[in-house]
Design a protein around this motif. Structure first.
Motif, mmCIF file in Angstrom:
data_model
loop_
_atom_site.group_PDB
_atom_site.id
_atom_site.type_symbol
_atom_site.label_atom_id
_atom_site.label_comp_id
_atom_site.label_asym_id
_atom_site.label_seq_id
_atom_site.Cartn_x
_atom_site.Cartn_y
_atom_site.Cartn_z
ATOM 1 N N GLN A 239 1.086 -0.547 0.437
ATOM 2 C CA GLN A 239 -0.232 -0.093 -0.298
ATOM 3 C C GLN A 239 0.976 1.047 0.004
ATOM 4 O OE1 GLN A 239 -2.201 -0.645 3.859
ATOM 5 N NE2 GLN A 239 -3.975 -1.100 2.285
ATOM 6 N N ALA A 240 2.046 1.137 0.661
ATOM 7 C CA ALA A 240 2.665 2.273 0.371
ATOM 8 C C ALA A 240 3.663 2.039 -0.452
ATOM 9 C CB ALA A 240 4.169 2.356 1.563
ATOM 10 N N PHE A 241 3.980 1.433 -1.381
ATOM 11 C CA PHE A 241 4.788 1.565 -2.888
ATOM 12 C C PHE A 241 3.468 2.039 -3.542
ATOM 13 C CE2 PHE A 241 5.259 -0.195 -7.529
ATOM 14 C CZ PHE A 241 7.439 0.566 -6.800
ATOM 15 N N GLN A 242 2.141 1.894 -3.141
ATOM 16 C CA GLN A 242 1.051 2.341 -4.209
ATOM 17 C C GLN A 242 0.705 4.053 -3.780
ATOM 18 O OE1 GLN A 242 -0.027 0.100 -7.202
ATOM 19 N NE2 GLN A 242 -0.989 2.210 -7.364
ATOM 20 N N MET A 243 1.084 4.104 -3.057
ATOM 21 C CA MET A 243 0.968 5.600 -2.481
ATOM 22 C C MET A 243 1.886 6.586 -3.880
ATOM 23 S SD MET A 243 0.298 5.293 1.429
ATOM 24 C CE MET A 243 0.382 6.821 1.648
ATOM 25 N N GLN B 176 2.358 9.479 -10.976
ATOM 26 C CA GLN B 176 1.287 9.814 -11.650
ATOM 27 C C GLN B 176 1.061 10.680 -11.528
ATOM 28 O OE1 GLN B 176 -0.984 6.525 -11.591
ATOM 29 N NE2 GLN B 176 1.037 5.056 -11.893
ATOM 30 N N GLU B 177 0.236 11.395 -10.581
ATOM 31 C CA GLU B 177 -0.715 12.817 -10.522
ATOM 32 C C GLU B 177 0.613 14.117 -10.288
ATOM 33 O OE1 GLU B 177 -2.855 12.181 -6.639
ATOM 34 O OE2 GLU B 177 -4.198 10.964 -7.300
ATOM 35 N N THR B 178 1.766 14.320 -10.015
ATOM 36 C CA THR B 178 2.875 14.715 -10.484
ATOM 37 C C THR B 178 3.369 15.487 -11.510
ATOM 38 O OG1 THR B 178 4.329 14.049 -8.471
ATOM 39 C CG2 THR B 178 2.323 15.409 -7.119
ATOM 40 N N ASN B 179 4.075 14.060 -12.024
ATOM 41 C CA ASN B 179 4.607 14.291 -12.640
ATOM 42 C C ASN B 179 5.907 14.100 -12.575
ATOM 43 O OD1 ASN B 179 5.179 13.486 -15.835
ATOM 44 N ND2 ASN B 179 4.959 15.687 -16.350
ATOM 45 N N ILE B 180 5.669 13.208 -11.053
ATOM 46 C CA ILE B 180 7.142 13.648 -10.570
ATOM 47 C C ILE B 180 7.740 11.920 -10.703
ATOM 48 C CG2 ILE B 180 8.457 13.908 -8.634
ATOM 49 C CD1 ILE B 180 6.668 16.391 -8.313
ATOM 50 N N LYS B 181 9.273 11.994 -11.143
ATOM 51 C CA LYS B 181 9.295 10.551 -11.121
ATOM 52 C C LYS B 181 9.564 9.435 -9.719
ATOM 53 C CE LYS B 181 13.515 10.535 -14.579
ATOM 54 N NZ LYS B 181 14.597 11.195 -15.274
ATOM 55 N N LEU B 182 9.132 8.746 -9.195
ATOM 56 C CA LEU B 182 9.501 7.881 -8.395
ATOM 57 C C LEU B 182 10.326 7.636 -7.314
ATOM 58 C CD1 LEU B 182 7.027 6.116 -6.271
ATOM 59 C CD2 LEU B 182 8.379 3.738 -7.996
ATOM 60 N N VAL B 183 11.922 7.969 -8.086
ATOM 61 C CA VAL B 183 12.604 7.797 -7.242
ATOM 62 C C VAL B 183 12.649 9.400 -6.741
ATOM 63 C CG1 VAL B 183 14.090 8.267 -8.644
ATOM 64 C CG2 VAL B 183 14.707 7.403 -6.153
#
Length: 239
Positions: free
Chosen positions: A199-203, A209-216
């Motif tokens: 769940q934390a990873f999905q958050m 995705q919503e901010t268009n900022i890379k996951l890292v």
């Protein structure tokens, strides 16, 4: 003699390599090549990034100027070595004041004016993220004989292997660093919101995705924000 020179050059590069420091590696390649290839008086490496060619670790300001000139003119031995994929990886220039001048009519006279008559450019890599050629300059015409050309070609293979190894090591280290920071961010979210690891990873994925900022980068922000929340060392409540 040739094998001894190449063996010495290989040991020199390996002993001093630092795969985390590309600039240091390029510098060692240039200096060792000038010392190893017969006839070479000076050298530099040309690299391309996003279509722009730059001069790396030249042995003098004049070489930096000549390497950069080839980039600006879009002509010269290093451009040919990088873009035209010579079959043996070499571009040989016997005399920039002679017949070779016609191959690069704008570059040749300026190189001669700066005191260099012959060159050899060795293709090092054509990887998408790192395209490079080693450029060796000589004051005398026809300075690079058959032995020098063979030495330059074999040296180029050694240097290309080191560059590939350094590039791979940096990518692996980046992957490890990214995994670590994502793991730290997951732990922060699990503790703060009492959620599972998935769940934390999905958050974080949703935020990315919503901010268009890379996951890292999302993970790095979370870790940094958590660090800022920590009280200063030595601070105790109630004191």
């Amino acid at each position: 003699m040739l094998l001894d020179a190449l063996r010495s050059a290989a040991h020199d590069l390996i002993d001093r390599r630092n795969f985390r420091d590309l600039d240091l590696l390029l510098s060692r390649i240039v200096l060792t090549a000038v010392e190893t290839v017969p006839g070479a008086d000076a050298g530099g490496i040309s690299t391309t990034t996003d279509g722009l060619l730059g001069s790396q670790n030249p042995t003098s300001g004049v070489i930096s100027k000549l390497d950069q000139l080839q980039s600006e003119l879009r002509e010269g031995p290093c451009i040919s070595a990088i873009d035209q994929l010579p079959s043996d990886g070499l571009v040989i220039v016997d005399d920039l004041a002679g017949d070779d001048a016609a191959r690069w009519p704008r570059f040749a006279p300026q190189a001669v004016e700066q005191g260099y008559r012959s060159m050899v450019s060795v293709q090092l890599t054509r990887e998408p993220n790192l395209r490079a050629a080693l450029n060796l300059y000589a004051a005398e015409p026809e300075a690079f004989d058959a032995d020098a050309r063979l030495t330059a070609a074999l040296f180029g293979l050694q240097a290309a292997a080191l560059l590939f190894g350094a590039d791979t090591a940096r990518h692996l280290q980046h992957a490890v660093d990214s995994r670590d920071v994502i793991g730290q961010a997951k732990g922060i979210l699990m503790e703060r919101f009492t959620v599972t690891g998935d769940q934390a990873f999905q958050m974080m994925v949703t935020s990315s995705q919503e901010t268009n900022i890379k996951l890292v980068e999302v993970a790095s922000w979370l870790v940094g924000e958590a660090d800022q929340r920590q009280p200063p060392r030595g601070h105790h409540h109630g004191l």
